[in-house]
Enzyme design. Structure first.
Site, PDB file in Angstrom:
ATOM      1  CG  ASP A 156      -6.707  -3.533  -2.934  1.00 17.64           C
ATOM      2  OD1 ASP A 156      -7.537  -3.210  -2.072  1.00 17.64           O
ATOM      3  OD2 ASP A 156      -5.620  -2.946  -3.089  1.00 17.64           O
ATOM      4  CG  HIS A 216      -4.771  -3.473   0.573  1.00 19.47           C
ATOM      5  ND1 HIS A 216      -4.591  -2.644  -0.511  1.00 19.47           N
ATOM      6  CD2 HIS A 216      -4.086  -2.887   1.600  1.00 19.47           C
ATOM      7  CE1 HIS A 216      -3.836  -1.611  -0.163  1.00 19.47           C
ATOM      8  NE2 HIS A 216      -3.519  -1.737   1.109  1.00 19.47           N
ATOM      9  CB  SER A 276      -0.952  -0.047   1.195  1.00 12.70           C
ATOM     10  OG  SER A 276      -1.995   0.880   1.063  1.00 12.70           O
TER      11      SER A 276
END
Length: 448
Positions: free
Chosen positions: A370, A427, A162
């Site tokens: 995601d 994610h 991320s």
């Protein structure tokens, strides 16, 4: 130069007791480990936690060193990355069968300063840009290598999830500069960007198309989300970066409204009810919490997980002899807010610099479920990259990833750039699809 405090430090030094109050036998669990603080700047203290590999090797240095960076910004690697994603123990404190320490030495870093157990004496010492974060990271690694010189020549790989993937790009640039200048003894070989926040505007503009294609919103929802996303883009293009980040949050709210709170980290699920019940009245507070803390998957009935905040601030804090004045996660919201002016800025220029000027392997992997860092948004910026191998990558074949006779995704590579599409993953790919993760680990490191 940074000052390091760790388990092998001189215990007679009062400065050490001021910072960490450590003891020789301090650690958590039976795994061989090392941990400590490095003063990366005046008023800025960064914490790391190393797990040595459990691989059947004569010397730990026979296996690479992987740095794991959590996202947010403000997400703790020592807590979230360790216990929720890929460390030796999971949130039920049971051994994780796919932990990365089986094949690698893993260094969890609470980064930027103010994250997790890392802290600043005053909030004015927090970082405001990706480059400031990178400079702190180089200083942290200098301190780490001073205490662990056996790793100086060991292949180093930085894996960032991320926002961690965004931070890793400037870290790679600054680390290579330091290596070439001879101011650090390290052997950086690769950088991995996992569901990374590389080009935020591209990600935000592709939320609505992805949700519409998945059947999760109707035309009205699509129009509302896109209108909000275009406004975030407009603000960004006008140089109103902090305002653009707040508009990004309002676009998230449009997604919640249109989908009845779809999980931004996995579009097949929704935000857990306990998170919604604990939602702060202030929307920005909730979105900050959501961005900093990639909440764990739901456990099967009958299994209970630890409260990570309480666990880190009691059991782990005591075991690692963290200073009494430090509270895990207490400065995370301030970290996020201080970086709002940098939050929506892309790092594609840095990726081009690394591809064109170094031999460092750059791996982009993405879980296809995601939303927040969705695959369609990643493809947009990848296709725009200006580098010597751009045409070769464009024409390279897209190959399937087979693991144990299961199709775990696809990959495409050319030169020192790779892209991995990972199936059955949101994610946090290492947690959601360990088998698929093995493919990009082996590709970059030869192990996994």
């Amino acid at each position: 130069m940074g000052i390091i405090f760790n388990i092998s430090a001189n215990l007679d030094d009062p400065e050490i007791h001021r910072c960490v109050n450590t003891t020789v036998n301090a650690q958590y669990g039976d795994y061989k480990q090392d941990f400590g603080y490095v003063d990366v700047r005046e008023g800025a203290h960064m914490f790391y936690w190393l797990y040595y590999t459990t691989a059947d090797v004569k010397n730990h240095t026979e296996r690479p060193l992987i740095v794991w960076l959590q996202g947010g910004p403000g997400g703790s690697s020592t807590g979230i990355g360790n216990f929720e994603i890929l460390g030796p123990l999971d949130l039920t404190l049971q051994e994780r069968d796919y932990t990365w320490i089986k094949n690698f030495n893993v260094l969890f870093v609470d980064n930027p300063v103010g994250t997790g157990f890392s802290y600043v004496d005053e909030l004015r010492f927090l970082t405001k840009s990706n480059d400031e974060i990178a400079l702190d990271f180089v200083e942290l690694m200098r301190g780490f290598y001073r205490n662990n010189p056996i790793f100086e020549n060991v292949p180093l790989y930085i894996y960032g999830q991320s926002y961690g993937g965004k931070m890793a790009i400037d870290m790679g640039i600054r680390m290579r500069e330091a290596e070439e200048a001879g101011t650090i003894k390290s052997n950086l070989r690769g950088i991995a960007m996992g569901n990374a926040w590389i080009s935020p505007v591209d990600a935000t503009l592709t939320w609505a198309p992805l949700l519409l294609a998945a059947g999760l919103i109707d035309k009205t929802g699509y129009d509302n989300i896109q209108k909000s996303a275009f406004e975030a883009e407009r603000l960004f293009n006008a140089g109103l970066y902090r305002e653009s980040s707040f508009q990004w949050g309002r676009t998230q709210q449009q997604v919640f409204s249109a989908t009845t709170y779809v999980d931004f980290y996995n579009i097949l699920t929704r935000i857990p009810l306990d998170w919604l019940q604990d939602t702060p009245r202030n929307l920005d507070e909730f979105l900050t919490k959501l961005t900093i803390r990639d909440h764990p998957i739901q456990l099967p009935e009958g299994q209970e997980e630890i409260d990570l905040d309480e666990f880190m601030n009691t059991v782990i804090k005591d075991a690692l002899n963290i200073p009494a004045n430090v509270t895990w996660g207490s400065q995370s919201n301030a970290v996020f807010d201080t970086l709002r002016g940098d939050f929506m800025k892309p790092v594609t220029d840095g990726i081009e610099k690394l591809l064109n000027e170094t031999d460092i392997i750059l791996t982009k992997y993405n879980g296809n479920l995601d939303l927040i860092c969705d695959t369609p948004g990643q493809i947009l910026w990848v296709d725009r990259l200006k580098w010597a191998g751009a045409e070769g990558y464009k024409n390279a074949p897209r190959q399937p990833i087979w693991e144990n006779n299961q199709l775990e995704g696809y990959y495409k590579s050319y030169g020192n750039f790779r892209f991995f599409w990972i199936n059955k993953a949101g994610h946090s790919v290492p947690r959601d699809n360990p088998a698929g993760s093995n493919a990009f680990l082996r590709d970059m490191t030869s192990f996994g």
